[in-house]
Enzyme design. Structure first.
Site, PDB file in Angstrom:
ATOM      1  N   CYS B  79       1.519  -2.507   2.082  1.00  0.00           N
ATOM      2  CA  CYS B  79       2.552  -2.355   1.427  1.00  0.00           C
ATOM      3  C   CYS B  79       2.433  -1.933  -0.292  1.00  0.00           C
ATOM      4  O   CYS B  79       1.676  -0.938  -0.281  1.00  0.00           O
ATOM      5  CB  CYS B  79       3.495  -3.660   1.206  1.00  0.00           C
ATOM      6  SG  CYS B  79       5.276  -3.324   0.389  1.00  0.00           S
ATOM      7  N   HIS B 176       4.959  -4.506   6.936  1.00  0.00           N
ATOM      8  CA  HIS B 176       4.220  -5.799   6.781  1.00  0.00           C
ATOM      9  C   HIS B 176       3.870  -6.162   8.070  1.00  0.00           C
ATOM     10  O   HIS B 176       4.724  -6.841   8.687  1.00  0.00           O
ATOM     11  CB  HIS B 176       5.305  -6.896   5.938  1.00  0.00           C
ATOM     12  CG  HIS B 176       5.408  -6.638   4.511  1.00  0.00           C
ATOM     13  ND1 HIS B 176       4.347  -7.012   3.594  1.00  0.00           N
ATOM     14  CD2 HIS B 176       6.031  -6.106   3.766  1.00  0.00           C
ATOM     15  CE1 HIS B 176       4.878  -6.753   2.373  1.00  0.00           C
ATOM     16  NE2 HIS B 176       5.953  -5.933   2.613  1.00  0.00           N
ATOM     17  N   GLU B 178       2.291  -8.838   9.028  1.00  0.00           N
ATOM     18  CA  GLU B 178       2.444 -10.225   8.703  1.00  0.00           C
ATOM     19  C   GLU B 178       3.865 -10.742   9.104  1.00  0.00           C
ATOM     20  O   GLU B 178       4.037 -11.888   9.575  1.00  0.00           O
ATOM     21  CB  GLU B 178       1.862 -10.814   7.734  1.00  0.00           C
ATOM     22  CG  GLU B 178       2.458 -10.828   6.446  1.00  0.00           C
ATOM     23  CD  GLU B 178       2.664  -9.306   5.843  1.00  0.00           C
ATOM     24  OE1 GLU B 178       2.020  -8.320   6.262  1.00  0.00           O
ATOM     25  OE2 GLU B 178       3.032  -9.371   4.488  1.00  0.00           O
TER      26      GLU B 178
END
Lengths: 251, 194
Positions: B79, B176, B178
């Site tokens: 990001c 992202h 994650e």
């Protein structure tokens, strides 16, 4: 294209989920991770944990809950309820929240929106707006819908965006809990007026209501609680139905 | 002993999420701004949620800008991390690390931030297998990197932009991983296995 998001809302009190999933055999009653994981596996795009804890001391339990969720859930989640200042926001960020939702505190001190956006970024801040139509005008309420304010929905929504809100969560109090559909007309007007994504809340009763809120209501995301808690509308079936009706959803 | 995997610590939001995601994969990383540990790690993750100019200043004040630029092991920017690895960002008119010879610009149409799940398309490079083509991943950003020779996946929302970049040992994702469910986990695992 961005897909339309489906967001289950879980109520939290004293660090435990009090309204989440009420129909499957979850071993530890109230465990925020188990409830969240179940929704994530079902295809929820995001989760909202709404804290309804009354006292400040017990609020510390919320940070513990947020941390547990952040450790275990692999989709984004928002934490709302009782965020009263920059300190609360920072603590939730530190615990691992992706976003926070602020309602009453922003009405009482609009400068808080600027502060949070500046400190942690607009992407971290959802402004929740509860409103009710009175004599033809949409009046904004605070304190869980208990207190009417002098603010008008569309003006307030524009102001929070100017101040740095990254997203708006609009609940029509006239539609909430009655399961007759979302406030599509107002949502469409809001969606055209605000430059940020719009989450619709209040009124979901059947899958057609979700289709309406994404087409007529022009919402970017739809939040619901009871239809998901009791599995009245299973998320996989809902998404399949939306896709069949040409709504772009993540399956 | 130097850690295998480090996550660069800086004044950004929610960098813990990356650590938590790695823990779910059974991987222990260390969050640090210690230059020696960063230089000597097997892999470096440069995460990010935050603002470009303030973050670049933070990195510069600690000499981390030079260190990141000179890393030879696999590096993954996420990001804001990806945007800072470019040449220049319109966010705060910031001179960035210049690893990718391309600029970061503000979205001028559609709703901003570009927030939510969007598809990965035109995949290439070492982070991807065939299975992720068309998969949804989670984005939240107001600035973007146009498609260039470094682009390894694109995303579109009426306009097309870079979902990820790669140049030699430098990898970067605008989304992202994650927070991107099992697809994100697959991509993180692939980076770790490089």
């Amino acid at each position: 294209m961005l897909s339309k998001r489906i967001i289950p809302c879980l109520d939290v009190r004293d660090g435990k989920v009090v309204k989440g999933v009420n129909f499957v055999n979850i071993t530890e009653i109230g465990d925020p991770v188990e409830h969240g994981a179940w929704y994530s596996e079902q295809g929820a795009d995001e989760l909202v944990y709404l804290d309804i804890t009354a006292t400040h001391e017990k609020r510390k339990l919320l940070s513990g809950l947020v941390r547990k969720v952040a450790e275990n859930i692999n989709i984004p989640f928002t934490v709302g309820g009782g965020v009263n200042g920059l300190g609360d926001a920072g603590a939730l960020l530190e615990a691992g929240a992706d976003k926070i939702s602020v309602n009453s505190a922003a009405i009482l001190d609009p400068g808080l929106i600027d502060q949070i956006a500046k400190s942690f970024g607009s992407q971290f801040l959802v402004i929740a707006v509860d409103a009710k139509k009175i004599n033809g005008s949409w009046v904004v309420y605070r304190s869980g819908g208990r207190i009417a304010t002098s603010r008008e929905l569309f003006d307030w929504a524009a102001e929070v965006c100017d101040r740095g809100a990254g997203e708006i969560l609009f609940t029509s109090m006239d539609h909430d809990g009655v399961k007759t559909g979302y406030a599509c007309q107002e949502l469409a007007q809001l969606s055209e007026k605000v430059p940020v994504p719009l989450i619709a809340s209040g009124g979901a009763g059947k899958r057609e209501h979700f289709l309406e809120v994404f087409t007529e209501g022009k919402a970017d995301a739809a939040l619901a609680a009871s239809v998901f808690h009791y599995n009245e509308i299973p998320i996989p079936e809902l998404k399949k139905y939306l896709k069949e009706n040409s709504v772009n959803v993540r399956i | 002993m130097n850690p295998e995997i480090v996550i660069i610590k800086y004044n950004a939001g929610n960098i813990r999420s990356v650590d938590f995601a790695l823990q779910r994969l059974g991987i222990n990383a260390e969050i640090t701004d210690d230059p020696e540990k960063i230089k000597n790690a097997a892999k470096v993750i440069f995460p990010g949620v935050g603002e470009a100019s303030g973050t670049m200043k933070y990195l510069h004040d600690r000499g981390l800008d030079k260190i990141i630029r000179e890393l030879r092991q696999p590096v993954l920017g996420i990001c804001l991390g990806m945007q800072l690895m470019c040449r220049f960002s319109e966010e705060g008119n910031t001179s960035c690390l210049g690893i990718f010879d391309t600029d970061v610009v503000k979205f001028r149409e559609g709703k901003v931030p570009h927030m939510g799940w969007n598809r990965l398309e035109e995949l290439k490079g070492d982070l991807y297998g065939y299975s992720e083509d068309g998969d949804y991943v989670y984005f939240v950003h107001s600035f973007y990197v146009p498609s260039s020779q470094y682009t390894t996946a694109v995303c579109s929302n009426g306009y097309v932009f870079s979902a990820s970049l790669q140049k030699n040992n430098f990898f970067a994702t605008q989304y992202h991983p994650e927070k991107s469910g099992t697809t994100g986990e697959t991509i993180l695992k692939r980076f770790i296995a490089l």
